[in-house]
Design a protein around this motif. Structure first.
Motif, PDB file in Angstrom:
ATOM      1  N   ILE A 112      51.679 -10.781  45.202  1.00  0.00           N
ATOM      2  CA  ILE A 112      53.414 -10.174  43.702  1.00  0.00           C
ATOM      3  C   ILE A 112      53.110 -11.082  42.600  1.00  0.00           C
ATOM      4  O   ILE A 112      52.662 -11.105  42.232  1.00  0.00           O
ATOM      5  CB  ILE A 112      54.083 -11.550  45.042  1.00  0.00           C
ATOM      6  CG1 ILE A 112      52.738 -13.354  44.786  1.00  0.00           C
ATOM      7  CG2 ILE A 112      54.284 -11.320  46.477  1.00  0.00           C
ATOM      8  CD1 ILE A 112      54.353 -14.587  45.399  1.00  0.00           C
ATOM      9  N   SER A 113      54.212 -10.376  41.889  1.00  0.00           N
ATOM     10  CA  SER A 113      54.050 -10.441  40.536  1.00  0.00           C
ATOM     11  C   SER A 113      55.397 -10.865  39.605  1.00  0.00           C
ATOM     12  O   SER A 113      56.352  -9.717  40.376  1.00  0.00           O
ATOM     13  CB  SER A 113      53.072  -9.175  39.896  1.00  0.00           C
ATOM     14  OG  SER A 113      54.108  -9.645  38.420  1.00  0.00           O
ATOM     15  N   ASP A 114      55.701 -11.524  39.759  1.00  0.00           N
ATOM     16  CA  ASP A 114      57.236 -11.820  38.390  1.00  0.00           C
ATOM     17  C   ASP A 114      56.719 -11.938  37.196  1.00  0.00           C
ATOM     18  O   ASP A 114      57.058 -12.527  36.119  1.00  0.00           O
ATOM     19  CB  ASP A 114      57.248 -13.279  38.996  1.00  0.00           C
ATOM     20  CG  ASP A 114      59.084 -13.165  39.067  1.00  0.00           C
ATOM     21  OD1 ASP A 114      59.599 -12.716  38.829  1.00  0.00           O
ATOM     22  OD2 ASP A 114      59.237 -14.424  38.426  1.00  0.00           O
ATOM     23  N   MET A 115      56.190 -11.439  36.812  1.00  0.00           N
ATOM     24  CA  MET A 115      55.236 -11.289  35.308  1.00  0.00           C
ATOM     25  C   MET A 115      56.444 -10.235  34.588  1.00  0.00           C
ATOM     26  O   MET A 115      57.025  -9.418  35.226  1.00  0.00           O
ATOM     27  CB  MET A 115      53.653 -10.331  35.469  1.00  0.00           C
ATOM     28  CG  MET A 115      52.400 -11.244  35.903  1.00  0.00           C
ATOM     29  SD  MET A 115      51.593 -10.153  34.836  1.00  0.00           S
ATOM     30  CE  MET A 115      51.171  -8.675  36.156  1.00  0.00           C
ATOM     31  N   ALA A 116      56.659 -10.917  32.854  1.00  0.00           N
ATOM     32  CA  ALA A 116      57.648 -10.268  32.620  1.00  0.00           C
ATOM     33  C   ALA A 116      57.094 -10.373  30.963  1.00  0.00           C
ATOM     34  O   ALA A 116      56.660 -11.285  30.718  1.00  0.00           O
ATOM     35  CB  ALA A 116      59.112 -11.113  32.861  1.00  0.00           C
ATOM     36  N   PRO A 117      57.713  -9.525  30.257  1.00  0.00           N
ATOM     37  CA  PRO A 117      57.202  -9.251  29.067  1.00  0.00           C
ATOM     38  C   PRO A 117      57.666 -10.142  27.870  1.00  0.00           C
ATOM     39  O   PRO A 117      58.952 -10.776  28.152  1.00  0.00           O
ATOM     40  CB  PRO A 117      56.921  -7.935  28.596  1.00  0.00           C
ATOM     41  CG  PRO A 117      58.461  -7.372  28.635  1.00  0.00           C
ATOM     42  CD  PRO A 117      58.082  -8.026  30.744  1.00  0.00           C
ATOM     43  N   ASN A 118      57.373 -10.546  26.803  1.00  0.00           N
ATOM     44  CA  ASN A 118      57.989 -11.214  25.930  1.00  0.00           C
ATOM     45  C   ASN A 118      58.973 -10.498  25.077  1.00  0.00           C
ATOM     46  O   ASN A 118      59.142  -9.026  24.710  1.00  0.00           O
ATOM     47  CB  ASN A 118      56.665 -11.978  24.461  1.00  0.00           C
ATOM     48  CG  ASN A 118      55.790 -12.652  25.370  1.00  0.00           C
ATOM     49  OD1 ASN A 118      56.474 -13.829  25.979  1.00  0.00           O
ATOM     50  ND2 ASN A 118      54.607 -13.372  24.922  1.00  0.00           N
ATOM     51  N   MET A 119      60.864 -11.110  25.337  1.00  0.00           N
ATOM     52  CA  MET A 119      61.213  -9.867  25.590  1.00  0.00           C
ATOM     53  C   MET A 119      61.731 -10.072  23.733  1.00  0.00           C
ATOM     54  O   MET A 119      61.578 -11.330  23.093  1.00  0.00           O
ATOM     55  CB  MET A 119      62.541 -10.767  26.264  1.00  0.00           C
ATOM     56  CG  MET A 119      62.210 -11.427  27.668  1.00  0.00           C
ATOM     57  SD  MET A 119      62.093  -9.633  28.101  1.00  0.00           S
ATOM     58  CE  MET A 119      63.851  -9.229  27.949  1.00  0.00           C
ATOM     59  N   THR A 120      61.681  -8.811  23.331  1.00  0.00           N
ATOM     60  CA  THR A 120      61.700  -8.005  22.488  1.00  0.00           C
ATOM     61  C   THR A 120      63.579  -8.248  21.524  1.00  0.00           C
ATOM     62  O   THR A 120      63.653  -8.451  20.456  1.00  0.00           O
ATOM     63  CB  THR A 120      61.211  -7.179  21.612  1.00  0.00           C
ATOM     64  OG1 THR A 120      62.066  -5.281  22.080  1.00  0.00           O
ATOM     65  CG2 THR A 120      60.001  -7.133  21.692  1.00  0.00           C
ATOM     66  N   GLY A 121      64.526  -8.004  22.706  1.00  0.00           N
ATOM     67  CA  GLY A 121      65.968  -7.519  22.394  1.00  0.00           C
ATOM     68  C   GLY A 121      66.045  -6.031  22.803  1.00  0.00           C
ATOM     69  O   GLY A 121      66.607  -5.828  22.318  1.00  0.00           O
ATOM     70  N   GLU A 122      64.684  -5.324  22.102  1.00  0.00           N
ATOM     71  CA  GLU A 122      64.899  -3.918  21.711  1.00  0.00           C
ATOM     72  C   GLU A 122      64.908  -3.378  23.624  1.00  0.00           C
ATOM     73  O   GLU A 122      63.526  -3.738  24.136  1.00  0.00           O
ATOM     74  CB  GLU A 122      63.843  -3.090  21.085  1.00  0.00           C
ATOM     75  CG  GLU A 122      64.035  -1.731  20.540  1.00  0.00           C
ATOM     76  CD  GLU A 122      63.088  -1.317  20.090  1.00  0.00           C
ATOM     77  OE1 GLU A 122      62.384  -0.213  19.616  1.00  0.00           O
ATOM     78  OE2 GLU A 122      62.343  -2.274  19.202  1.00  0.00           O
ATOM     79  N   TYR A 123      65.326  -3.098  24.032  1.00  0.00           N
ATOM     80  CA  TYR A 123      65.568  -2.511  25.210  1.00  0.00           C
ATOM     81  C   TYR A 123      64.659  -1.762  26.299  1.00  0.00           C
ATOM     82  O   TYR A 123      63.244  -1.837  26.608  1.00  0.00           O
ATOM     83  CB  TYR A 123      66.808  -1.890  25.953  1.00  0.00           C
ATOM     84  CG  TYR A 123      66.838  -1.853  27.907  1.00  0.00           C
ATOM     85  CD1 TYR A 123      67.061  -3.366  28.452  1.00  0.00           C
ATOM     86  CD2 TYR A 123      66.760  -0.856  27.998  1.00  0.00           C
ATOM     87  CE1 TYR A 123      67.317  -3.639  29.788  1.00  0.00           C
ATOM     88  CE2 TYR A 123      67.110  -0.773  29.730  1.00  0.00           C
ATOM     89  CZ  TYR A 123      66.394  -1.966  30.780  1.00  0.00           C
ATOM     90  OH  TYR A 123      66.806  -1.908  32.108  1.00  0.00           O
ATOM     91  N   ASP A 124      64.682  -0.511  25.627  1.00  0.00           N
ATOM     92  CA  ASP A 124      63.202   0.599  25.507  1.00  0.00           C
ATOM     93  C   ASP A 124      61.901  -0.009  25.513  1.00  0.00           C
ATOM     94  O   ASP A 124      60.985   0.257  26.241  1.00  0.00           O
ATOM     95  CB  ASP A 124      63.491   1.248  24.595  1.00  0.00           C
ATOM     96  CG  ASP A 124      64.466   2.947  25.204  1.00  0.00           C
ATOM     97  OD1 ASP A 124      64.679   2.648  26.517  1.00  0.00           O
ATOM     98  OD2 ASP A 124      64.985   3.582  24.703  1.00  0.00           O
ATOM     99  N   LEU A 125      61.893  -0.956  24.686  1.00  0.00           N
ATOM    100  CA  LEU A 125      60.104  -1.953  24.801  1.00  0.00           C
ATOM    101  C   LEU A 125      59.867  -3.009  25.524  1.00  0.00           C
ATOM    102  O   LEU A 125      58.924  -2.661  26.362  1.00  0.00           O
ATOM    103  CB  LEU A 125      60.150  -1.734  23.086  1.00  0.00           C
ATOM    104  CG  LEU A 125      58.763  -3.040  22.675  1.00  0.00           C
ATOM    105  CD1 LEU A 125      57.972  -1.584  22.904  1.00  0.00           C
ATOM    106  CD2 LEU A 125      58.918  -3.260  21.226  1.00  0.00           C
ATOM    107  N   ASP A 126      60.873  -3.121  26.235  1.00  0.00           N
ATOM    108  CA  ASP A 126      60.805  -4.177  27.068  1.00  0.00           C
ATOM    109  C   ASP A 126      60.905  -3.653  28.114  1.00  0.00           C
ATOM    110  O   ASP A 126      59.867  -4.606  28.435  1.00  0.00           O
ATOM    111  CB  ASP A 126      62.298  -5.501  26.853  1.00  0.00           C
ATOM    112  CG  ASP A 126      62.393  -6.509  25.489  1.00  0.00           C
ATOM    113  OD1 ASP A 126      61.720  -6.182  25.080  1.00  0.00           O
ATOM    114  OD2 ASP A 126      63.771  -6.541  25.354  1.00  0.00           O
ATOM    115  N   HIS A 127      61.155  -2.815  28.303  1.00  0.00           N
ATOM    116  CA  HIS A 127      61.094  -1.747  29.846  1.00  0.00           C
ATOM    117  C   HIS A 127      59.524  -1.501  29.879  1.00  0.00           C
ATOM    118  O   HIS A 127      59.581  -1.632  30.973  1.00  0.00           O
ATOM    119  CB  HIS A 127      62.352  -0.694  29.823  1.00  0.00           C
ATOM    120  CG  HIS A 127      61.479   0.243  31.113  1.00  0.00           C
ATOM    121  ND1 HIS A 127      62.066   0.341  32.277  1.00  0.00           N
ATOM    122  CD2 HIS A 127      61.498   1.837  31.012  1.00  0.00           C
ATOM    123  CE1 HIS A 127      61.938   1.153  32.601  1.00  0.00           C
ATOM    124  NE2 HIS A 127      61.683   2.166  31.754  1.00  0.00           N
TER     125      HIS A 127
END
Length: 260
Positions: A110-125
């Motif tokens: 299982i993985s709930d990993m998420a990136p550090n959010m930049t607020g730039e949607y395409d990059l975060d995606h």
């Protein structure tokens, strides 16, 4: 915070869970039956430990949970076996620690990993898909045949390509947004059940010996111990086939032109 979703934040405090995301895993498991008594579970991006707590409760005293994160995960009381690994899953050293902690294999990743959010949607995606692919690589490495996989990923242009890769590995795949996810969130959870571990792939063309006949009259061939059902083939024949569908423990193949 008046949207009602922070009901889950307050609930987690009252019920002793380390994060509101614990309820996401509960809801996913209630719907898809991912966790089971006695299972061994590897939880990627496990800090602060909400998913680990739920996994430990649901696998019980015969089960084992291994949590991995950059951050340390403080110990908690549980009947299940619990190990934590602090490290980066992109490094071979951490992966080796996880393999050792899991005794070489797992029933569930299982993985709930998420990136550090930049607020730039395409990059975060894009970063989210990258993390999801790391989780899928771990699932490929550790999951036994029939094993299950849950991973968080942000919706976006690369999502369908990632989903197709998960579908190549599992007999059943679904996407879900649990009620405990925030309303404005673009996060989705991809659930893969019943890992396919086969020595052949869909579309492979093979020459096989028909060693037996199934209850439905299909011919049965075995490739490295894996069973292939071949419609229209008869015991004792050697035939050319195309693999058409794979399940965790058996698959189907069709006769190629000339053998029908």
């Amino acid at each position: 915070m008046g949207n009602g979703k922070d009901h889950y934040y307050n609930k987690s405090k009252q019920e002793g869970y380390r994060s509101r995301s614990a309820y996401k895993l509960q809801q996913l498991d209630d719907r898809f039956d991912i966790l089971f008594g006695g299972a061994s579970v590897v939880d990627l991006g496990a800090a602060p430990g909400g998913w680990l707590q739920v996994a430990a409760e649901r696998v019980g005293a015969r089960g084992k949970v291994v949590g991995v994160d950059f951050q340390s995960i403080s110990h908690f009381e549980t009947d299940a076996g619990l190990e934590t690994v602090r490290g980066d899953m992109t490094t071979e050293e951490t992966r080796e620690h996880v393999r050792t902690a899991a005794n070489g294999s797992a029933d569930v990743v299982i993985s709930d990993m998420a990136p550090n959010m930049t607020g730039e949607y395409d990059l975060d995606h894009a970063r989210s898909v990258h993390l999801a692919r790391q989780a899928l690589d771990t699932a490929r490495e550790l999951l036994d045949a029939g094993g299950h996989f849950v991973v968080k990923v942000f919706d976006g242009r690369d999502f369908q390509g990632f989903l197709a890769d998960v579908e190549d590995e599992f007999a059943f795949v679904a996407t879900n947004s649990p009620d405990a996810s925030r309303d404005a969130s673009s996060e989705l959870y991809v659930v893969g059940k019943n890992r396919i571990v086969a020595p052949v792939a869909e579309g492979d063309e093979l020459t096989v010996d028909i060693a037996d006949e199934g209850d439905e009259g299909d011919g049965i061939a075995r490739v490295d111990g894996y069973t292939l059902f071949v419609d229209g083939a008869t015991e004792g024949e050697t035939v050319d086939v195309t693999v058409t569908d794979l399940k965790p423990n058996y698959g189907f193949a069709e006769l190629r032109d000339g053998d029908e």
